[in-house]
Motif scaffolding. Structure first.
Motif, mmCIF file in Angstrom:
data_model
loop_
_atom_site.group_PDB
_atom_site.id
_atom_site.type_symbol
_atom_site.label_atom_id
_atom_site.label_comp_id
_atom_site.label_asym_id
_atom_site.label_seq_id
_atom_site.Cartn_x
_atom_site.Cartn_y
_atom_site.Cartn_z
ATOM 1 N N CYS A 63 18.630 24.449 -3.087
ATOM 2 C CA CYS A 63 17.402 23.721 -3.507
ATOM 3 C C CYS A 63 17.673 22.313 -3.882
ATOM 4 O O CYS A 63 18.719 21.802 -3.685
ATOM 5 C CB CYS A 63 16.883 24.483 -4.603
ATOM 6 N N GLY A 64 16.656 21.595 -4.419
ATOM 7 C CA GLY A 64 16.986 20.426 -4.851
ATOM 8 C C GLY A 64 15.524 19.275 -5.206
ATOM 9 O O GLY A 64 14.497 19.784 -4.658
ATOM 10 N N PRO A 65 15.823 18.270 -5.735
ATOM 11 C CA PRO A 65 14.729 17.416 -5.971
ATOM 12 C C PRO A 65 14.094 16.752 -4.549
ATOM 13 O O PRO A 65 14.725 16.748 -3.710
ATOM 14 C CB PRO A 65 15.205 16.323 -6.881
ATOM 15 N N CYS A 66 12.890 16.149 -4.553
ATOM 16 C CA CYS A 66 12.501 15.397 -3.328
ATOM 17 C C CYS A 66 11.774 13.990 -3.913
ATOM 18 O O CYS A 66 11.405 14.122 -4.862
ATOM 19 C CB CYS A 66 11.600 16.314 -2.535
ATOM 20 N N SER A 67 11.576 13.228 -3.034
ATOM 21 C CA SER A 67 11.022 12.219 -3.107
ATOM 22 C C SER A 67 10.015 12.141 -2.055
ATOM 23 O O SER A 67 10.443 12.117 -0.801
ATOM 24 C CB SER A 67 12.217 10.642 -3.049
ATOM 25 N N GLU A 68 8.815 11.808 -2.264
ATOM 26 C CA GLU A 68 7.527 11.662 -1.407
ATOM 27 C C GLU A 68 6.923 10.154 -1.376
ATOM 28 O O GLU A 68 6.848 9.604 -2.255
ATOM 29 C CB GLU A 68 6.349 12.641 -1.891
ATOM 30 N N ILE A 69 6.546 9.892 0.049
ATOM 31 C CA ILE A 69 6.029 8.744 0.209
ATOM 32 C C ILE A 69 4.624 8.659 0.183
ATOM 33 O O ILE A 69 4.097 9.585 1.357
ATOM 34 C CB ILE A 69 6.756 7.930 1.475
ATOM 35 N N TYR A 70 3.784 7.777 -0.323
ATOM 36 C CA TYR A 70 2.177 7.972 -0.263
ATOM 37 C C TYR A 70 1.715 6.678 0.065
ATOM 38 O O TYR A 70 2.452 5.399 0.142
ATOM 39 C CB TYR A 70 1.680 8.081 -1.602
ATOM 40 N N ASP A 73 16.205 -0.622 -7.224
ATOM 41 C CA ASP A 73 17.053 -1.654 -6.876
ATOM 42 C C ASP A 73 17.495 -1.880 -5.550
ATOM 43 O O ASP A 73 17.965 -2.983 -5.152
ATOM 44 C CB ASP A 73 18.457 -1.134 -7.587
ATOM 45 N N LEU A 74 17.666 -0.678 -4.804
ATOM 46 C CA LEU A 74 18.059 -1.157 -3.459
ATOM 47 C C LEU A 74 16.925 -1.480 -2.408
ATOM 48 O O LEU A 74 16.809 -2.434 -1.543
ATOM 49 C CB LEU A 74 18.547 0.157 -2.578
ATOM 50 N N ILE A 75 15.712 -0.574 -2.679
ATOM 51 C CA ILE A 75 14.427 -0.976 -1.734
ATOM 52 C C ILE A 75 13.713 -1.887 -2.346
ATOM 53 O O ILE A 75 12.782 -2.639 -1.532
ATOM 54 C CB ILE A 75 13.861 0.284 -1.472
ATOM 55 N N LYS A 76 13.836 -2.234 -3.456
ATOM 56 C CA LYS A 76 13.160 -3.280 -4.300
ATOM 57 C C LYS A 76 11.471 -2.674 -4.426
ATOM 58 O O LYS A 76 10.759 -3.746 -4.317
ATOM 59 C CB LYS A 76 13.085 -4.463 -3.732
ATOM 60 N N MET A 77 11.191 -1.705 -4.546
ATOM 61 C CA MET A 77 9.871 -1.257 -4.976
ATOM 62 C C MET A 77 9.338 -1.551 -6.390
ATOM 63 O O MET A 77 10.308 -1.346 -7.054
ATOM 64 C CB MET A 77 9.628 0.218 -4.473
ATOM 65 N N PRO A 78 8.312 -2.290 -6.564
ATOM 66 C CA PRO A 78 7.875 -2.355 -7.917
ATOM 67 C C PRO A 78 7.835 -1.004 -8.584
ATOM 68 O O PRO A 78 7.420 0.001 -8.134
ATOM 69 C CB PRO A 78 6.507 -3.140 -7.789
ATOM 70 N N GLU A 79 8.600 -1.158 -9.950
ATOM 71 C CA GLU A 79 8.557 0.012 -10.756
ATOM 72 C C GLU A 79 7.132 0.584 -11.010
ATOM 73 O O GLU A 79 6.994 1.939 -11.053
ATOM 74 C CB GLU A 79 9.063 -0.174 -12.095
ATOM 75 N N ASP A 80 5.940 -0.075 -11.127
ATOM 76 C CA ASP A 80 4.786 0.608 -11.341
ATOM 77 C C ASP A 80 4.260 1.345 -10.129
ATOM 78 O O ASP A 80 3.058 2.138 -10.252
ATOM 79 C CB ASP A 80 3.742 -0.552 -11.711
ATOM 80 N N ARG A 81 5.011 1.152 -9.136
ATOM 81 C CA ARG A 81 4.532 1.978 -7.804
ATOM 82 C C ARG A 81 5.548 3.150 -7.462
ATOM 83 O O ARG A 81 5.575 3.772 -6.413
ATOM 84 C CB ARG A 81 4.589 1.143 -6.803
ATOM 85 N N ILE A 82 6.446 3.457 -8.448
ATOM 86 C CA ILE A 82 7.342 4.601 -8.309
ATOM 87 C C ILE A 82 6.946 5.515 -9.574
ATOM 88 O O ILE A 82 6.810 5.124 -10.795
ATOM 89 C CB ILE A 82 8.779 4.010 -8.782
ATOM 90 N N VAL A 83 6.386 6.616 -8.966
ATOM 91 C CA VAL A 83 5.814 7.662 -10.082
ATOM 92 C C VAL A 83 6.792 8.757 -10.310
ATOM 93 O O VAL A 83 7.302 9.381 -9.425
ATOM 94 C CB VAL A 83 4.642 8.201 -9.668
ATOM 95 N N ASP A 140 -5.593 5.356 -14.843
ATOM 96 C CA ASP A 140 -4.041 5.920 -14.324
ATOM 97 C C ASP A 140 -4.013 6.627 -13.060
ATOM 98 O O ASP A 140 -3.187 7.395 -12.768
ATOM 99 C CB ASP A 140 -3.695 6.773 -15.425
ATOM 100 N N CYS A 141 -5.024 6.371 -12.268
ATOM 101 C CA CYS A 141 -5.119 7.017 -10.914
ATOM 102 C C CYS A 141 -3.920 6.529 -10.068
ATOM 103 O O CYS A 141 -3.685 5.162 -10.140
ATOM 104 C CB CYS A 141 -6.340 6.510 -10.228
ATOM 105 N N LYS A 142 -3.158 7.483 -9.614
ATOM 106 C CA LYS A 142 -1.953 7.195 -8.898
ATOM 107 C C LYS A 142 -1.341 8.288 -8.204
ATOM 108 O O LYS A 142 -2.037 9.406 -8.183
ATOM 109 C CB LYS A 142 -0.687 6.546 -9.825
ATOM 110 N N ARG A 193 0.630 -1.204 -0.059
ATOM 111 C CA ARG A 193 0.008 -0.049 0.121
ATOM 112 C C ARG A 193 1.048 1.410 0.192
ATOM 113 O O ARG A 193 0.319 2.344 0.194
ATOM 114 C CB ARG A 193 -0.831 -0.139 1.243
ATOM 115 N N LEU A 194 2.173 0.909 -0.037
ATOM 116 C CA LEU A 194 3.177 2.140 -0.316
ATOM 117 C C LEU A 194 3.574 2.455 -1.884
ATOM 118 O O LEU A 194 3.851 1.516 -2.363
ATOM 119 C CB LEU A 194 4.177 1.997 0.574
ATOM 120 N N TRP A 195 3.521 3.946 -1.971
ATOM 121 C CA TRP A 195 4.075 4.380 -3.161
ATOM 122 C C TRP A 195 4.981 5.375 -3.216
ATOM 123 O O TRP A 195 5.140 5.963 -1.938
ATOM 124 C CB TRP A 195 2.809 4.945 -3.985
#
Length: 875
Positions: A166-173, A140-150, A186-188, A122-124
Motif C-alpha cells: 500500500c502507499g500514498p498517492c498524488s493526483e493531478i487535477y 521544488d522540482l516541478i515548480k508548481m505554486p504551493e497554493d495549487r498543491i493540496v 476555499d474551492c479547490k 489550470r493544473l493542480w
C-alpha cells in the motif's frame, strides 16, 4: 489546447513512456488470467498484481499499458448521467522496484505540459497529508505554486486494500473554470463541485500493512499510475461528457441513425436510452472479442445483462428488429488499430450479438406484457412493490434478469421484492441440489475425500499395465484396519500402482490385485489426498499392511478408455477449427463405453457443421499420427502453444500430450500410442447443458461396432412388425404415416362436426350473469386448436358471450377462455380471468384480452373452475 482524438492520445501516451525505456505491453484480456478474486478486469493494475506481489517476474522493471476495463458497480447510473460508463480504457505507467516518486511525477508533468501542452495555470496536484517527499517534488522540482498543491487525508490520497502492499498517492487535477464551481473561497481539489476534475493518479506503493495495522517500508517500492483515457479525451477535446468524445460520439451518431432520434433534441428519456446503447455496445463488443459469451452466471451474466439492457432501450427508441450487431461494426472500426483482435473476430462478435439479441426478442414482448399486467394489478390493489414470487417467475419463465425487472418497475413507480426473489431462487437451488443428491447416492469417492491418510502413492501406469506395490493403507468404510479377508470390500492403498485413479474427467481403471495367497477384484480407483486407493472385493485369501501385491490393469477396459480420451483431444481441435477459437473445454467424461465433451459455445451446431467436425476427427484418426507425451515447464508448454484448461491449477512441471501435427494439450490421462488405434469416431448427440455450454457425446472403436449391431437389430425388429424387409422399411413407414395422417384428419373433422351440431344447444344453455352470457363445456380428447375453432364459430354473429372450455385428456386439463369483442370494451379480459379459473384446478396460464389458455393438473376440479368463472362474472 489543441483538440486531440482519443486514439491519438492513446498512441502519444504509450510512445512517450517507450521513450522513457518502458516496455509497452498490449492490453490484457478482460478475463482475469490468474486472479479468481476478479470476475472481469476493472483497472489498469489488476492484471499486473502478480508482478507487484512478487509472485512473477515482469518482462521489464518499467512497463506501460493501455488496459481495457469493465466496471458495472454503478450500472444503474449509466445513461442517466453523462459521466458514467461501463467500458473504459486505463492508461498506465508502472515501475517494479526501479524508479520512484521523483521520476513518476516529473515524467507525468512532462507528458501533460510538453507533449499535450496543457496550460500549467489550470493544473493542480494533491498529495497525502503526511507525504512531504511528494509535496517537495511538486514544489521544488516541478515548480508548481504551493497554493495549487493540496494536502488531503487518507480517504483521498492513500491507496490500500486490506493488508499487503500500500502507499500514498498524488493526483493531478484539471481546473475546468469558475462556471463549474461552487464559488466558495476555499474551492479547490477535494471540493464536491464539478470545477476540478482528477484525471491522473500516481500511487507510490512503499509500505506493507500487516494484520495489526502496522506499516513496514518495502525494500523495493513500486509505482502504479492510472489515467482514464476517456476522461483525458474530455479535457483535451473541451467537452463535458464522455459521450461527446470523438470516438464515442461516432458510435452515438450510429444510434441516432438507427433510431431516427436526435440526441439532446428530444425528451430526456430518449437521451438516456441513446447513452445506454452507446456505452453498452462498446462493452459487449470488447467482452465478446475477449471470449466472454452470454450465460446466466459469472461474467457471462454481466455480458447478457448489458446486451439485453441495450436491446430493450433500442425498443424504447422505436428501433425495429435487431441492431446491436450492426452497431458493433462501428466500435470495431474505430478501435481495431489498437485492438486488432476485434477485426480478427468481427464475424464471431456479430454472430453472437445477432443470436443473443434474436433470442431476447422472442421473450421480451411476452415478458413485458406480463410485467405490465403485474404492474396494473398491483397498482389497482394499492401495492407499490412487486412480490418476490412474481419477480422470480419473470426471471425463471420469461428470462427477465432481476435488474431489467427492477428497471421497468422503477419506470412505473414501483420496486421489486428482492428478498422474496432471493428466497425463491434459493428454494429452486435447494430442490436441484436435493435432486442431484438423490440421483448420485452415497459413493466411495465422497467418503475417501475425508479419509485421514498422509501417505504418497506413485503412479506407474503410463509405462505398464502391471506393477508391484506395497500395501501402505487399508480401510473398511472409513475405519483403518490392519488386514482384510475373504468377502470384505475395502480400500487398499499402495505405494506404487499401475491403476489410474478417477480424475481429470477420465474414469478409473479396473482389474485385480494378487499375491500367492490373495486375489482381489478392483472395481474403482480413487485419490486420497496424495495417495491412490483401490476399491477391492476380496475373492480369496487375506491381505495385511506391508504385503507386496501385483496389480494388473484390465487391458481391454484401459484401451477403450484411452481411445475415447485421445478422441476428445482430436474433437477439441476440430471444434475450434470449425466453430472458432472461442471454443474451450468446459468439462469432459471419458469411460470405456464412450466420451462426453462439454465446451463453450453460444448456439446449437448445424448438421453440416457436426458432420464436418466428425469428419475432421476421423481424418486425424486415418493419419495414424503418433501420440507423444513429455514433461515440460509451464513456460515452455505455453510457448509451444499447448492448450490448458482455463481456471485449472498447474504446477511448475506439466505433462503435455501431443497428437503429432494435430493437437497439443496439458493432460494427465492415459492415451493411445497412435491416433489410428482409435479406430473411428461417431457423434451420438449434441445439446445445450447450460447457458453458453454445449455437450457432444460420442463413441469410438468397438463402441461404433456395438452401436451398428444394435441399430441392425432395431431395423430387423421394425421390419418384422411392419411385415416388410429392411430395404423397403422407409417406404413402408412413409405409407403408414400418410395413412395415419388421413385418419387423424378425418377424426378431427368428425369431432368438429359433432361440436358444430350442438352449437345451437350451447347458445341456448348460456347463463346470463351480469352483462354477459356464460357458456361452460367439458370436451373429452379435444386439443386447444379444436377449442379455438369451436370458439370462433360460436362467437360469429354473437355478442355478450364469455366461453369457458375445458379439454380433458390423459389425466390433464386445458382451459380456454374466449370473450366477444363487445365485452372487451366493457373491461372483460380473458387473460386475467383464466388465471383465477385455472388456479381452481391447480394450474396457471395467461393470454390476451379476447382469448387465453392455461394448463392444469386436476380434471376432477373442472366444475370448481367453472364456478370461479361464474363468480368472476358476478363481480
Amino acid at each position: 489546447m489543441e483538440k486531440i482524438g482519443l486514439n491519438e492520445l492513446r498512441e502519444m501516451f504509450e510512445n512517450f513512456y517507450v521513450s522513457k525505456d518502458h516496455y509497452k505491453r498490449g492490453s490484457f484480456s478482460l478475463i482475469p488470467e490468474k486472479d479468481k478474486s476478479l470476475l472481469i478486469i476493472n483497472s489498469g493494475m489488476a492484471p499486473l498484481k502478480p508482478y507487484f506481489a512478487g509472485l512473477e517476474t515482469p518482462p521489464s522493471k518499467r512497463m506501460t499499458t493501455c488496459q481495457k476495463c469493465i466496471r458495472t458497480g454503478d450500472i444503474e447510473n449509466v445513461g442517466y448521467t453523462s459521466r458514467h460508463g461501463t467500458f473504459f480504457e486505463m492508461l498506465g505507467s508502472f515501475s517494479f522496484g526501479d524508479y520512484f516518486k521523483k521520476e513518476s511525477l516529473e515524467w507525468g508533468w512532462e507528458f501533460i505540459t510538453q507533449v499535450l501542452h496543457m496550460p500549467t495555470d489550470r493544473l493542480w496536484a494533491t498529495v497525502y497529508e503526511e507525504d512531504q517527499e511528494a509535496y517537495d517534488i511538486w514544489k521544488d522540482l516541478i515548480k508548481m505554486p504551493e497554493d495549487r498543491i493540496v494536502r488531503l487525508g487518507k480517504d483521498d490520497n492513500f491507496w490500500e486494500i486490506g493488508t499487503g502492499p500500500c502507499g500514498p498517492c498524488s493526483e493531478i487535477y484539471f481546473d475546468r473554470g469558475e462556471k463549474y464551481g461552487c464559488h466558495r473561497e476555499d474551492c479547490k481539489p477535494g471540493c464536491d463541485c464539478d470545477r476540478y476534475v482528477e484525471f491522473w493518479n500516481h500511487v507510490f506503493t512503499q509500505f506493507n500493512r500487516d494484520d495489526e495495522g502496522n506499516y513496514t517500508p518495502l525494500a523495493h517500492p513500486n509505482i502504479d499510475t492510472g489515467m482514464g483515457l476517456e476522461r483525458l479525451a474530455c479535457i483535451m477535446q473541451g467537452v463535458e461528457s464522455i459521450f461527446d468524445v470523438d470516438t464515442i460520439r461516432s458510435i452515438l451518431n450510429e444510434v441516432e441513425a438507427k433510431s431516427g432520434v436526435t440526441y439532446k433534441e428530444g425528451a430526456e428519456k430518449t437521451d438516456v436510452s441513446i447513452r445506454i446503447i452507446t456505452d453498452h455496445i462498446r462493452s459487449v463488443t470488447f467482452m465478446i472479442g475477449d471470449g466472454i459469451i452470454p450465460s446466466n452466471e459469472g461474467r457471462g451474466y454481466v455480458l447478457r445483462r448489458l446486451l439485453r439492457r441495450a436491446a430493450r432501450h433500442g425498443k424504447i427508441l422505436g428501433i425495429q428488429g435487431s441492431f446491436l450487431a450492426d452497431l458493433s461494426r462501428k466500435v470495431i472500426e474505430i478501435s481495431k488499430k489498437a485492438y486488432p483482435n476485434l477485426e480478427e473476430k468481427k464475424d464471431y462478435i456479430h454472430k453472437i450479438l445477432q443470436v443473443e439479441e434474436d433470442k431476447f426478442a422472442q421473450t421480451i414482448d411476452q415478458g413485458t406484457q406480463i410485467i405490465m399486467e403485474f404492474v396494473e394489478e398491483s397498482k389497482a390493489a394499492g401495492i407499490a412493490k412487486l412480490d418476490g414470487e412474481r419477480v422470480f417467475k419473470l426471471y425463471d419463465t420469461y428470462g427477465f434478469p432481476l435488474e431489467l425487472t427492477q428497471e421497468i418497475l422503477e419506470e412505473n413507480g414501483m420496486t421489486a421484492d428482492v428478498d422474496g426473489f432471493t428466497r425463491n431462487m434459493e428454494h429452486q437451488k435447494e430442490m436441484a441440489r436435493a435432486a442431484r443428491k438423490s440421483d448420485e447416492g452415497e459413493g466411495w469417492a465422497e467418503d475417501s475425500s475425508t479419509l485421514e491418510f498422509e501417505g504418497i502413492s506413485e503412479f506407474t501406469g503410463y509405462e505398464s499395465y502391471v506393477g508391484n506395490g506395497k500395501v501402505i493403507g487399508l480401510f473398511v468404510g472409513r475405519e483403518p484396519v490392519d488386514h482384510i479377508g475373504e468377502g470384505d470390500t475395502a480400500l487398499v492403498i499402495l505405494d506404487k500402482t499401475p491403476f489410474y485413479p478417477e480424475g481429470g474427467g477420465q474414469s478409473a481403471d479396473v482389474g485385480r490385485l494378487t499375491t500367492e495367497s490373495f486375489e482381489g477384484e478392483v472395481s474403482d480407483v480413487l485419490k486420497v489426498h496424495q495417495a491412490i486407493a483401490h476399491k477391492v472385493k476380496v475373492i480369496r485369501g487375506s491381505l495385511k499392511l506391508s504385503d507386496e501385491v501385483i496389480g494388473e490393469v484390465n487391458r481391454s477396459n484401459r484401451n477403450s478408455t484411452a481411445r475415447n480420451h485421445t478422441a476428445t483431444h482430436l474433437l477439441h481441435k476440430a471444434l475450434k477449427e470449425v466453430l472458432g477459437d472461442h471454443v474451450n473445454q468446459a468439462g469432459s467424461s471419458v469411460t470405456p463405453g464412450g466420451l462426453r465433451f462439454d465446451f463453450s459455445h453460444f448456439e446449437g451446431i448445424s448438421k453440416e457443421d457436426l458432420k464436418e467436425i466428425e469428419d475432421r476427427v476421423n481424418q486425424g484418426i486415418l493419419e495414424f499420427a503418433p501420440v507423444l507425451t513429455e514433461i515440460l515447464s509451464m513456460d515452455e508448454a505455453s510457448k509451444r502453444g499447448a492448450t490448458a484448461l482455463f481456471g485449472e491449477k498447474y504446477g511448475e512441471k506439466v505433462r503435455v500430450v501431443t497428437v503429432e501435427g494435430i493437437s497439443m494439450e496439458l493432460c494427465g490421462g492415459t492415451h493411445v500410442a497412435n491416433s489410428g488405434q482409435i479406430g473411428g469416431f461417431r457423434i451420438l448427440s449434441e445439446a445445450g447443458v447450460a447457458a453458453g455450454v454445449r455437450r457432444i457425446e460420442g463413441i469410438t472403436g468397438a463402441g461404433i461396432l456395438k452401436r451398428l449391431q444394435q441399430q441392425e437389430n432395431t431395423l430387423q425388429a421394425a421390419s418384422e412388425i411392419l411385415k416388410t424387409n429392411t430395404s423397403n422399411l422407409t417406404q413402408k413407414a412413409s405409407a403408414l404415416s400418410e395413412e395415419l395422417r388421413i385418419l387423424k384428419k378425418e377424426v378431427e373433422e368428425m369431432k368438429l362436426q359433432l361440436a358444430s351440431s350442438s352449437m345451437g344447444d350451447m347458445i341456448k344453455e348460456a347463463r346470463t350473469i351480469g352483462n354477459a352470457r356464460l357458456i361452460t363445456r367439458v370436451f373429452q380428447d379435444y386439443d386447444i386448436n379444436d377449442l379455438r375453432s369451436i370458439s370462433d364459430q360460436l362467437k360469429t354473429g354473437e355478442k355478450g358471450l364469455v366461453l369457458v372450455f375445458a379439454a380433458v385428456s390423459d389425466g390433464k386439463v386445458t382451459f380456454m377462455v374466449s370473450v366477444t369483442d363487445d365485452l372487451l370494451e366493457q373491461g372483460y379480459h380473458a387473460g386475467k380471468m383464466i388465471k383465477e379459473i385455472a388456479a381452481a384446478a391447480g394450474g396457471g396460464g395467461g393470454g390476451k384480452a379476447d382469448m387465453a389458455q392455461a394448463g392444469a393438473k386436476d380434471p376432477s376440479k373442472v366444475e370448481d373452475a367453472f364456478r370461479v368463472a361464474e363468480e368472476i362474472l358476478a363481480r
